[in-house]
Design a protein around this motif. Structure first.
Motif, mmCIF file in Angstrom:
data_model
loop_
_atom_site.group_PDB
_atom_site.id
_atom_site.type_symbol
_atom_site.label_atom_id
_atom_site.label_comp_id
_atom_site.label_asym_id
_atom_site.label_seq_id
_atom_site.Cartn_x
_atom_site.Cartn_y
_atom_site.Cartn_z
ATOM 1 N N HIS A 299 -9.281 -2.370 3.871
ATOM 2 C CA HIS A 299 -8.409 -3.427 3.350
ATOM 3 C C HIS A 299 -6.946 -2.949 3.313
ATOM 4 O O HIS A 299 -6.028 -3.688 3.682
ATOM 5 C CB HIS A 299 -8.876 -3.832 1.948
ATOM 6 C CG HIS A 299 -8.104 -4.940 1.337
ATOM 7 N ND1 HIS A 299 -8.201 -6.240 1.784
ATOM 8 C CD2 HIS A 299 -7.208 -4.954 0.327
ATOM 9 C CE1 HIS A 299 -7.391 -7.009 1.071
ATOM 10 N NE2 HIS A 299 -6.793 -6.245 0.173
ATOM 11 N N MET A 300 -6.729 -1.726 2.876
ATOM 12 C CA MET A 300 -5.367 -1.171 2.818
ATOM 13 C C MET A 300 -4.768 -1.060 4.224
ATOM 14 O O MET A 300 -3.592 -1.344 4.423
ATOM 15 C CB MET A 300 -5.391 0.213 2.156
ATOM 16 C CG MET A 300 -5.703 0.165 0.686
ATOM 17 S SD MET A 300 -4.419 -0.652 -0.264
ATOM 18 C CE MET A 300 -3.099 0.504 -0.076
ATOM 19 N N ILE B 193 -10.259 -2.051 -3.733
ATOM 20 C CA ILE B 193 -9.504 -2.080 -2.485
ATOM 21 C C ILE B 193 -9.957 -0.901 -1.637
ATOM 22 O O ILE B 193 -9.780 0.255 -2.015
ATOM 23 C CB ILE B 193 -7.988 -2.013 -2.756
ATOM 24 C CG1 ILE B 193 -7.564 -3.205 -3.606
ATOM 25 C CG2 ILE B 193 -7.223 -1.972 -1.452
ATOM 26 C CD1 ILE B 193 -6.116 -3.192 -3.993
ATOM 27 N N THR B 194 -10.531 -1.221 -0.514
ATOM 28 C CA THR B 194 -11.052 -0.181 0.355
ATOM 29 C C THR B 194 -9.975 0.296 1.327
ATOM 30 O O THR B 194 -8.918 -0.318 1.461
ATOM 31 C CB THR B 194 -12.257 -0.710 1.149
ATOM 32 O OG1 THR B 194 -11.793 -1.764 1.988
ATOM 33 C CG2 THR B 194 -13.358 -1.223 0.227
ATOM 34 N N LYS B 195 -10.274 1.363 2.012
ATOM 35 C CA LYS B 195 -9.349 1.888 3.015
ATOM 36 C C LYS B 195 -9.146 0.875 4.135
ATOM 37 O O LYS B 195 -8.044 0.733 4.654
ATOM 38 C CB LYS B 195 -9.872 3.197 3.602
ATOM 39 C CG LYS B 195 -9.816 4.365 2.665
ATOM 40 C CD LYS B 195 -10.329 5.618 3.350
ATOM 41 C CE LYS B 195 -10.327 6.788 2.395
ATOM 42 N NZ LYS B 195 -10.825 8.020 3.019
ATOM 43 N N LEU C 268 -3.703 -4.544 5.317
ATOM 44 C CA LEU C 268 -2.483 -4.958 4.620
ATOM 45 C C LEU C 268 -1.247 -4.254 5.200
ATOM 46 O O LEU C 268 -0.187 -4.874 5.371
ATOM 47 C CB LEU C 268 -2.598 -4.670 3.124
ATOM 48 C CG LEU C 268 -3.578 -5.533 2.346
ATOM 49 C CD1 LEU C 268 -3.663 -5.047 0.895
ATOM 50 C CD2 LEU C 268 -3.158 -6.984 2.391
ATOM 51 N N GLU C 269 -1.391 -2.984 5.507
ATOM 52 C CA GLU C 269 -0.275 -2.221 6.081
ATOM 53 C C GLU C 269 0.076 -2.740 7.473
ATOM 54 O O GLU C 269 1.253 -2.891 7.821
ATOM 55 C CB GLU C 269 -0.652 -0.737 6.153
ATOM 56 C CG GLU C 269 0.440 0.144 6.697
ATOM 57 C CD GLU C 269 1.649 0.219 5.786
ATOM 58 O OE1 GLU C 269 2.742 0.498 6.306
ATOM 59 O OE2 GLU C 269 1.511 -0.003 4.577
#
Length: 74
Positions: free
Chosen positions: A15-16, A11-13, A19-20
């Motif tokens: 991707h995070m 999970i890359t930054k 999602l956020e």
């Protein structure tokens, strides 16, 4: 042959962050929908109460100075 454990997903930054952002958008949409539903239910409840309670006491006719309410007429 034993099953191999799946490789853990990376999970890359980026991707995070996506999602956020999606989580925040979903929360905003839920809040707006809940507010809209509460407003509609409130207006319907107010109209129902006003129709049932206030209308029964409203005078619909006056005969010889005596006011006849909707409740008495029904």
């Amino acid at each position: 042959m034993p099953k191999q454990s799946p490789t853990p997903k990376v999970i890359t930054k980026k991707h995070m962050a996506r999602l956020e952002r999606e989580r925040r958008q979903i929360n905003i949409i839920r809040g707006i929908a809940l507010t809209g539903i509460l407003i509609v239910v409130g207006l319907l409840g107010y109209g129902y109460l006003k129709l049932n309670f206030l209308q029964l006491r409203e005078p619909v006719a006056e005969v010889n100075g005596v006011k006849i309410t909707t409740g008495e007429g029904q």
